[in-house]
Scaffold this motif. Structure first.
Motif, short mmCIF file in Angstrom:
data_model
loop_
_atom_site.label_atom_id
_atom_site.label_comp_id
_atom_site.label_asym_id
_atom_site.label_seq_id
_atom_site.Cartn_x
_atom_site.Cartn_y
_atom_site.Cartn_z
N LYS A 35 20.01 -42.71 69.16
CA LYS A 35 21.41 -42.71 69.60
C LYS A 35 21.96 -41.29 69.59
O LYS A 35 21.63 -40.48 68.73
N LEU A 36 22.82 -41.01 70.57
CA LEU A 36 23.49 -39.72 70.67
C LEU A 36 24.99 -39.93 70.50
O LEU A 36 25.55 -40.91 71.01
N PHE A 37 25.63 -39.00 69.79
CA PHE A 37 27.07 -39.00 69.61
C PHE A 37 27.57 -37.57 69.82
O PHE A 37 26.93 -36.62 69.37
N VAL A 38 28.70 -37.42 70.50
CA VAL A 38 29.31 -36.09 70.66
C VAL A 38 30.26 -35.88 69.49
O VAL A 38 31.20 -36.65 69.30
N ARG A 39 29.99 -34.85 68.70
CA ARG A 39 30.84 -34.56 67.54
C ARG A 39 32.07 -33.76 67.96
O ARG A 39 33.18 -34.08 67.59
N TRP A 40 31.85 -32.67 68.70
CA TRP A 40 32.95 -31.86 69.20
C TRP A 40 32.48 -31.03 70.38
O TRP A 40 31.28 -30.87 70.60
N ILE A 41 33.44 -30.53 71.14
CA ILE A 41 33.12 -29.61 72.24
C ILE A 41 34.08 -28.42 72.16
O ILE A 41 35.17 -28.51 71.60
N HIS A 42 33.62 -27.32 72.73
CA HIS A 42 34.43 -26.10 72.78
C HIS A 42 34.18 -25.44 74.12
O HIS A 42 33.03 -25.26 74.53
N LYS A 43 35.26 -25.08 74.80
CA LYS A 43 35.14 -24.48 76.14
C LYS A 43 35.58 -23.04 76.10
O LYS A 43 36.60 -22.70 75.50
N PRO A 152 39.79 -25.77 69.33
CA PRO A 152 40.30 -24.45 69.72
C PRO A 152 39.42 -23.38 69.07
O PRO A 152 38.58 -23.68 68.22
N ASN A 153 39.64 -22.13 69.44
CA ASN A 153 38.80 -21.05 68.93
C ASN A 153 38.76 -20.97 67.41
O ASN A 153 37.71 -20.74 66.82
N SER A 154 39.90 -21.16 66.74
CA SER A 154 39.94 -21.03 65.28
C SER A 154 39.08 -22.11 64.61
O SER A 154 38.34 -21.82 63.68
N GLU A 155 39.16 -23.35 65.10
CA GLU A 155 38.35 -24.41 64.51
C GLU A 155 36.88 -24.26 64.89
O GLU A 155 35.99 -24.66 64.13
N MET A 156 36.62 -23.70 66.05
CA MET A 156 35.23 -23.46 66.47
C MET A 156 34.56 -22.49 65.49
O MET A 156 33.41 -22.69 65.10
N LEU A 157 35.28 -21.47 65.07
CA LEU A 157 34.72 -20.52 64.10
C LEU A 157 34.42 -21.20 62.77
O LEU A 157 33.38 -20.95 62.17
N LEU A 158 35.30 -22.09 62.34
CA LEU A 158 35.05 -22.82 61.09
C LEU A 158 33.84 -23.75 61.21
O LEU A 158 33.02 -23.85 60.31
N ALA A 159 33.73 -24.45 62.35
CA ALA A 159 32.60 -25.36 62.56
C ALA A 159 31.28 -24.60 62.60
O ALA A 159 30.28 -25.05 62.03
N LEU A 160 31.26 -23.45 63.27
CA LEU A 160 30.03 -22.66 63.34
C LEU A 160 29.70 -22.02 62.00
O LEU A 160 28.54 -21.87 61.66
N ASP A 161 30.73 -21.65 61.25
CA ASP A 161 30.49 -21.13 59.90
C ASP A 161 29.84 -22.20 59.03
O ASP A 161 28.88 -21.92 58.30
N TYR A 162 30.31 -23.42 59.14
CA TYR A 162 29.69 -24.53 58.39
C TYR A 162 28.25 -24.74 58.86
O TYR A 162 27.34 -24.91 58.06
N GLN A 163 28.04 -24.70 60.17
CA GLN A 163 26.70 -24.87 60.73
C GLN A 163 25.76 -23.76 60.22
O GLN A 163 24.60 -24.00 59.90
N LEU A 164 26.27 -22.56 60.17
CA LEU A 164 25.50 -21.42 59.73
C LEU A 164 25.07 -21.55 58.27
O LEU A 164 23.94 -21.25 57.91
#
Length: 167
Positions: A35-43, A152-164
């Motif tokens: 199964k696939l689920f979309v967690r979030w997107i960033h444009k 948005p850009n600010s939350e994208m940075l937080l999500a990628l920081d968590y991913q990192l």
């Protein structure tokens, strides 16, 4: 018919039923769909980053070999190469968060959280639905996903920081 003959027949019937149950359970476990689920997107102006949750509860490994974004009669394949998503420098040590690329292998009874990047996305408008065409184990699926989080850009940075920090 003696007691022992009846007992022997009952034991044989119980063994047959247990064997049948085991065979059905094994078949079911091997053929649970991934199964696939979309967690979030960033444009960004030219790129769309999509974070997926891929769940494989089967007893066999699964492989996501291709994934495409479909919009306005256009179909774009995810990036064939890693794209730099975030760079951090802490104590003079630089760490980089890269996007994932296909194929993505998912071990049995586990999940994966890739961030895929679609490059050169033109005239794409963010909506609450995202259409993806993907190939898992040589079977092609086309599915509309409900998008709950557009970052948005600010939350994208937080999500990628968590991913990192957690990959």
């Amino acid at each position: 018919m003696t007691f022992y003959e009846k007992l022997s027949g009952a034991i044989a019937l119980a063994a047959l039923l247990l064997s049948l149950y085991s065979a059905i359970s094994t078949y079911h476990e091997k053929h649970i769909k991934t199964k696939l689920f979309v967690r979030w997107i960033h444009k960004t102006p030219t790129k769309l980053n999509v974070s997926l949750l891929i769940s494989n509860m089967s007893s066999r490994p699964a492989t996501l070999t291709k994934i495409f974004l479909k919009y306005d009669d256009k179909v774009i394949e995810s990036s064939w190469y890693t794209a730099r998503l975030l760079t951090q420098t802490v104590d003079d040590v630089e760490t980089i968060c890269w996007s994932d690329v296909t194929p993505i292998n998912i071990p049995p009874r586990s999940s994966s959280n890739p961030v895929l990047s679609f490059q050169n996305v033109e005239n794409f408008t963010l909506t609450s639905e995202l259409t993806l065409i993907y190939v898992i184990d040589d079977v092609e699926y086309e599915e509309n996903f409900k998008v709950d989080r557009i970052l948005p850009n600010s939350e994208m940075l937080l999500a990628l920081d968590y991913q990192l920090k957690h990959n």
